[in-house]
Write a protein that holds these residues in place. Sequence first.
Motif, PDB file in Angstrom:
ATOM      1  N   HIS A 139       0.801  -1.036   0.137  1.00 13.96           N
ATOM      2  CA  HIS A 139       0.090   0.127   0.020  1.00 13.96           C
ATOM      3  C   HIS A 139       1.002   1.186   0.003  1.00 13.96           C
ATOM      4  O   HIS A 139       1.824   1.500   0.919  1.00 13.96           O
ATOM      5  CB  HIS A 139      -0.897   0.109   1.175  1.00 13.96           C
ATOM      6  CG  HIS A 139      -2.024  -0.799   1.040  1.00 13.96           C
ATOM      7  ND1 HIS A 139      -2.098  -1.941   2.156  1.00 13.96           N
ATOM      8  CD2 HIS A 139      -3.363  -1.015   0.355  1.00 13.96           C
ATOM      9  CE1 HIS A 139      -3.284  -2.603   1.764  1.00 13.96           C
ATOM     10  NE2 HIS A 139      -3.744  -2.072   0.596  1.00 13.96           N
ATOM     11  N   CYS A 140       0.617   2.029  -1.067  1.00 11.14           N
ATOM     12  CA  CYS A 140       1.490   3.361  -0.843  1.00 11.14           C
ATOM     13  C   CYS A 140       0.598   4.572  -0.603  1.00 11.14           C
ATOM     14  O   CYS A 140      -0.662   4.593  -0.521  1.00 11.14           O
ATOM     15  CB  CYS A 140       1.800   3.678  -2.512  1.00 11.14           C
ATOM     16  SG  CYS A 140       3.045   2.384  -3.038  1.00 11.14           S
ATOM     17  N   GLN A 141       1.356   5.752  -0.082  1.00 13.28           N
ATOM     18  CA  GLN A 141       0.717   6.908  -0.136  1.00 13.28           C
ATOM     19  C   GLN A 141      -0.280   7.173  -1.297  1.00 13.28           C
ATOM     20  O   GLN A 141       0.231   7.096  -2.512  1.00 13.28           O
ATOM     21  CB  GLN A 141       1.373   7.944   0.314  1.00 13.28           C
ATOM     22  CG  GLN A 141       1.918   7.659   1.710  1.00 13.28           C
ATOM     23  CD  GLN A 141       2.685   9.107   2.294  1.00 13.28           C
ATOM     24  OE1 GLN A 141       1.976  10.161   2.172  1.00 13.28           O
ATOM     25  NE2 GLN A 141       3.984   8.793   2.158  1.00 13.28           N
ATOM     26  N   ALA A 142      -1.506   7.888  -1.214  1.00 11.49           N
ATOM     27  CA  ALA A 142      -2.190   8.446  -2.276  1.00 11.49           C
ATOM     28  C   ALA A 142      -1.551   9.113  -3.469  1.00 11.49           C
ATOM     29  O   ALA A 142      -1.828   9.204  -4.611  1.00 11.49           O
ATOM     30  CB  ALA A 142      -3.408   9.046  -1.920  1.00 11.49           C
ATOM     31  N   THR A 143      -0.395   9.949  -2.825  1.00  8.92           N
ATOM     32  CA  THR A 143       0.388  10.674  -3.935  1.00  8.92           C
ATOM     33  C   THR A 143       1.748  10.250  -4.245  1.00  8.92           C
ATOM     34  O   THR A 143       2.442  10.904  -4.757  1.00  8.92           O
ATOM     35  CB  THR A 143       0.259  12.120  -3.109  1.00  8.92           C
ATOM     36  OG1 THR A 143       1.338  11.967  -1.946  1.00  8.92           O
ATOM     37  CG2 THR A 143      -0.871  12.870  -2.999  1.00  8.92           C
ATOM     38  N   ASP A 144       2.040   8.917  -3.664  1.00 15.21           N
ATOM     39  CA  ASP A 144       3.150   8.282  -4.107  1.00 15.21           C
ATOM     40  C   ASP A 144       3.377   8.511  -5.648  1.00 15.21           C
ATOM     41  O   ASP A 144       2.776   7.836  -6.311  1.00 15.21           O
ATOM     42  CB  ASP A 144       3.179   6.921  -3.651  1.00 15.21           C
ATOM     43  CG  ASP A 144       4.546   6.134  -3.509  1.00 15.21           C
ATOM     44  OD1 ASP A 144       5.323   6.479  -4.394  1.00 15.21           O
ATOM     45  OD2 ASP A 144       4.875   5.540  -2.721  1.00 15.21           O
ATOM     46  N   PRO A 145       4.620   8.843  -6.060  1.00 16.40           N
ATOM     47  CA  PRO A 145       5.273   9.097  -7.416  1.00 16.40           C
ATOM     48  C   PRO A 145       5.312   7.751  -8.121  1.00 16.40           C
ATOM     49  O   PRO A 145       5.332   7.493  -9.237  1.00 16.40           O
ATOM     50  CB  PRO A 145       6.549   9.976  -7.338  1.00 16.40           C
ATOM     51  CG  PRO A 145       6.943   9.909  -5.768  1.00 16.40           C
ATOM     52  CD  PRO A 145       5.770   9.505  -5.090  1.00 16.40           C
ATOM     53  N   GLN A 181      -1.108  14.881   9.524  1.00 14.76           N
ATOM     54  CA  GLN A 181      -2.545  14.817   9.205  1.00 14.76           C
ATOM     55  C   GLN A 181      -2.806  15.099   7.703  1.00 14.76           C
ATOM     56  O   GLN A 181      -3.630  14.722   7.022  1.00 14.76           O
ATOM     57  CB  GLN A 181      -3.149  16.112   9.836  1.00 14.76           C
ATOM     58  CG  GLN A 181      -4.665  16.532   9.552  1.00 14.76           C
ATOM     59  CD  GLN A 181      -5.266  15.519  10.118  1.00 14.76           C
ATOM     60  OE1 GLN A 181      -5.265  14.895  11.323  1.00 14.76           O
ATOM     61  NE2 GLN A 181      -6.396  14.611   9.270  1.00 14.76           N
ATOM     62  N   LYS A 182      -1.703  15.338   7.044  1.00 11.27           N
ATOM     63  CA  LYS A 182      -1.668  15.709   5.524  1.00 11.27           C
ATOM     64  C   LYS A 182      -1.729  14.242   4.766  1.00 11.27           C
ATOM     65  O   LYS A 182      -2.493  14.367   3.719  1.00 11.27           O
ATOM     66  CB  LYS A 182      -0.313  16.267   5.039  1.00 11.27           C
ATOM     67  CG  LYS A 182      -0.236  16.482   3.551  1.00 11.27           C
ATOM     68  CD  LYS A 182       1.208  17.144   3.125  1.00 11.27           C
ATOM     69  CE  LYS A 182       1.364  17.320   1.658  1.00 11.27           C
ATOM     70  NZ  LYS A 182       0.810  16.219   0.782  1.00 11.27           N
ATOM     71  N   THR A 183      -1.311  13.058   5.453  1.00 14.37           N
ATOM     72  CA  THR A 183      -1.373  11.984   4.916  1.00 14.37           C
ATOM     73  C   THR A 183      -2.956  11.769   4.745  1.00 14.37           C
ATOM     74  O   THR A 183      -3.520  11.147   3.679  1.00 14.37           O
ATOM     75  CB  THR A 183      -0.702  10.712   5.622  1.00 14.37           C
ATOM     76  OG1 THR A 183       0.472  11.114   5.825  1.00 14.37           O
ATOM     77  CG2 THR A 183      -1.102   9.352   5.086  1.00 14.37           C
ATOM     78  N   TRP A 184      -3.555  11.919   5.704  1.00 15.23           N
ATOM     79  CA  TRP A 184      -5.116  11.648   5.579  1.00 15.23           C
ATOM     80  C   TRP A 184      -5.971  12.628   4.874  1.00 15.23           C
ATOM     81  O   TRP A 184      -6.987  12.096   4.256  1.00 15.23           O
ATOM     82  CB  TRP A 184      -5.727  11.503   7.154  1.00 15.23           C
ATOM     83  CG  TRP A 184      -4.898  10.447   7.856  1.00 15.23           C
ATOM     84  CD1 TRP A 184      -3.780  10.914   8.885  1.00 15.23           C
ATOM     85  CD2 TRP A 184      -4.947   9.036   7.701  1.00 15.23           C
ATOM     86  NE1 TRP A 184      -3.318   9.856   9.262  1.00 15.23           N
ATOM     87  CE2 TRP A 184      -4.011   8.771   8.435  1.00 15.23           C
ATOM     88  CE3 TRP A 184      -5.538   8.163   6.917  1.00 15.23           C
ATOM     89  CZ2 TRP A 184      -3.538   7.235   8.701  1.00 15.23           C
ATOM     90  CZ3 TRP A 184      -5.290   7.109   7.169  1.00 15.23           C
ATOM     91  CH2 TRP A 184      -4.375   6.428   8.043  1.00 15.23           C
ATOM     92  N   ASN A 185      -5.588  13.715   4.749  1.00 14.59           N
ATOM     93  CA  ASN A 185      -6.034  14.759   3.877  1.00 14.59           C
ATOM     94  C   ASN A 185      -5.941  14.448   2.669  1.00 14.59           C
ATOM     95  O   ASN A 185      -6.897  14.476   1.633  1.00 14.59           O
ATOM     96  CB  ASN A 185      -5.601  16.212   4.229  1.00 14.59           C
ATOM     97  CG  ASN A 185      -6.248  16.794   5.512  1.00 14.59           C
ATOM     98  OD1 ASN A 185      -6.816  16.255   6.021  1.00 14.59           O
ATOM     99  ND2 ASN A 185      -5.842  17.879   5.630  1.00 14.59           N
ATOM    100  N   ASP A 186      -4.816  14.022   2.034  1.00 12.26           N
ATOM    101  CA  ASP A 186      -4.405  13.429   0.939  1.00 12.26           C
ATOM    102  C   ASP A 186      -5.308  12.121   0.405  1.00 12.26           C
ATOM    103  O   ASP A 186      -5.753  12.085  -0.813  1.00 12.26           O
ATOM    104  CB  ASP A 186      -3.116  13.267   0.537  1.00 12.26           C
ATOM    105  CG  ASP A 186      -2.025  14.203   0.564  1.00 12.26           C
ATOM    106  OD1 ASP A 186      -2.572  15.366   0.349  1.00 12.26           O
ATOM    107  OD2 ASP A 186      -0.991  14.065   0.801  1.00 12.26           O
TER     108      ASP A 186
END
Length: 343
Positions: free
Chosen positions: A273-279, A322-327
Amino acid sequence: MMENNYPKLHNATWPGIVGKGPDSEPPISLDAMLEMTAAAEVDGVKFDGVDLGLFDPHYDLDTSDDGVKRLADKVAKYNLEIGSLVAPIWGGPAMGSVDERKQFVEMVRKSCEIGQKLRAMGIRPHGIVRIDSASSVGNWAADPVRNSKLIADTFREACDVAADYGEKLAAEGEICWGGMHSWTAMLDTLEAVDRPNIGFQADMSHTTLYLLGYNAPEARILPEDFQWGDRETFLAGLKKLTHALRPWTIDFHVAQNDGTVHGTGSHDKTGRHCQATDPNGKLDITHDAGYWLRDDSGVLTKAFKHICWDGCMFANDVMTQQKTWNDILAAMIKVRQAHGWVE
């Protein structure tokens, strides 16, 4: 025009536990997961609810009715609903001994009882109880025919118990579970169980690895020389996969994947699982979710009332921003705008 308000947008709380532990990072508390979920906001839109793992340290499955009420009150305090629940079935493999299989079914029973109580309290308007085979691929492969039959038998018993509580069970499509480690094995298992209250939980990250044949080269869909830049070939494979599994899908996780396998803590290697914005993310989250949320003709299936983000095995320093969850919420909103509806 009204903004789509379905499917509801949920966050999973179990990433605070899965992959954490003595040989990894410490777990993140349920309160912290709820707090960060509730604090996320994008253009006035917030998460509608959470999906919960019913296991330590977030929850004691043997808690009293008062404990169930405390859980409901805790989640309601954050103005969130409860959706799908994960049954802690890993103490007894579905293809294990008689006693282990009884333990598996008992964990499902306890989870369904809690689910029914939460529904009666009005805080859980929809959702399933999630299961897996709790069996490694290596152990399953020692005797595939016998072990597949045992898994189906155990799942069938679990379904009959779940039906007593008005619950549906969703088998998790993840390559680390024996008998569920490929899309063909998953279909075989679901068909063998042959119960109206069994279905499939699709996770965009985990199911991507079905295409690549990890743990089951014979079931690989994408060609062996596949390169991630070849979007056309990828989508043709995804179309074949979703055509087969979508009719069974009753629970859905939005996620990102970088095409590799990963495991931390006690969790076996599985889809990263990657972050939503993972390049390095290989999926077009908004577009690719449509293959699961729409039928072959492009019509919305509306097969489930909420979708959930699963970000297992994110590092704690990522999860506590918090930015993680906003993204993540922003990615979920885009999926709903593209493939949602109004009720």
